[in-house]
Design a protein around this motif. Sequence first.
Motif, short mmCIF file in Angstrom:
data_model
loop_
_atom_site.label_atom_id
_atom_site.label_comp_id
_atom_site.label_asym_id
_atom_site.label_seq_id
_atom_site.Cartn_x
_atom_site.Cartn_y
_atom_site.Cartn_z
N SER A 211 4.93 3.56 2.82
CA SER A 211 5.38 4.69 2.01
C SER A 211 4.75 4.71 0.62
O SER A 211 5.23 5.41 -0.26
CB SER A 211 6.91 4.67 1.88
N ILE A 212 3.66 3.97 0.42
CA ILE A 212 3.04 3.91 -0.90
C ILE A 212 2.30 5.21 -1.20
O ILE A 212 1.55 5.71 -0.37
CB ILE A 212 2.07 2.71 -1.00
N VAL B 67 1.46 -4.97 -5.28
CA VAL B 67 2.22 -3.74 -5.02
C VAL B 67 3.38 -3.61 -6.01
O VAL B 67 3.59 -2.54 -6.59
CB VAL B 67 2.72 -3.70 -3.55
N GLU C 255 3.75 -0.74 -8.89
CA GLU C 255 4.96 0.08 -8.92
C GLU C 255 5.63 0.01 -10.29
O GLU C 255 6.02 1.03 -10.86
CB GLU C 255 5.92 -0.37 -7.82
N ARG D 47 6.97 4.01 -4.09
CA ARG D 47 7.34 3.63 -2.72
C ARG D 47 8.74 4.11 -2.42
O ARG D 47 9.56 4.22 -3.31
CB ARG D 47 7.32 2.11 -2.53
#
Length: 100
Positions: A86-87, A68, A72, A79
Amino acid sequence: MACLLVRGTHEQLNRMAGVSPSTKPFTPTQGQYLAFIHLYTRLHRRPQAETDMQEYFRVSPPSVHQMVLTLERAGLIRRQPRTPRSIEVLIDPKLLPELI
């Protein structure tokens, strides 16, 4: 040198998958995570938790969290700070690989 070979391989895979050079390239594994996030969000109408990815990919919690963070940093997802589930995938869904 090995890093260049790996990067070239990923660039070739992305070209074969129809990802244009203007989009951010991603590895096959990153593509699977992106496809999972996208499909999970469409099916459940909310983003997944990291535990959902952990169960699907059968990896450890730190492995999922590192992926993750990597996605990001690469600008492939976004996020909301301190907000669970909230991805958001920032890649055109048409460019995502089929989920295996």
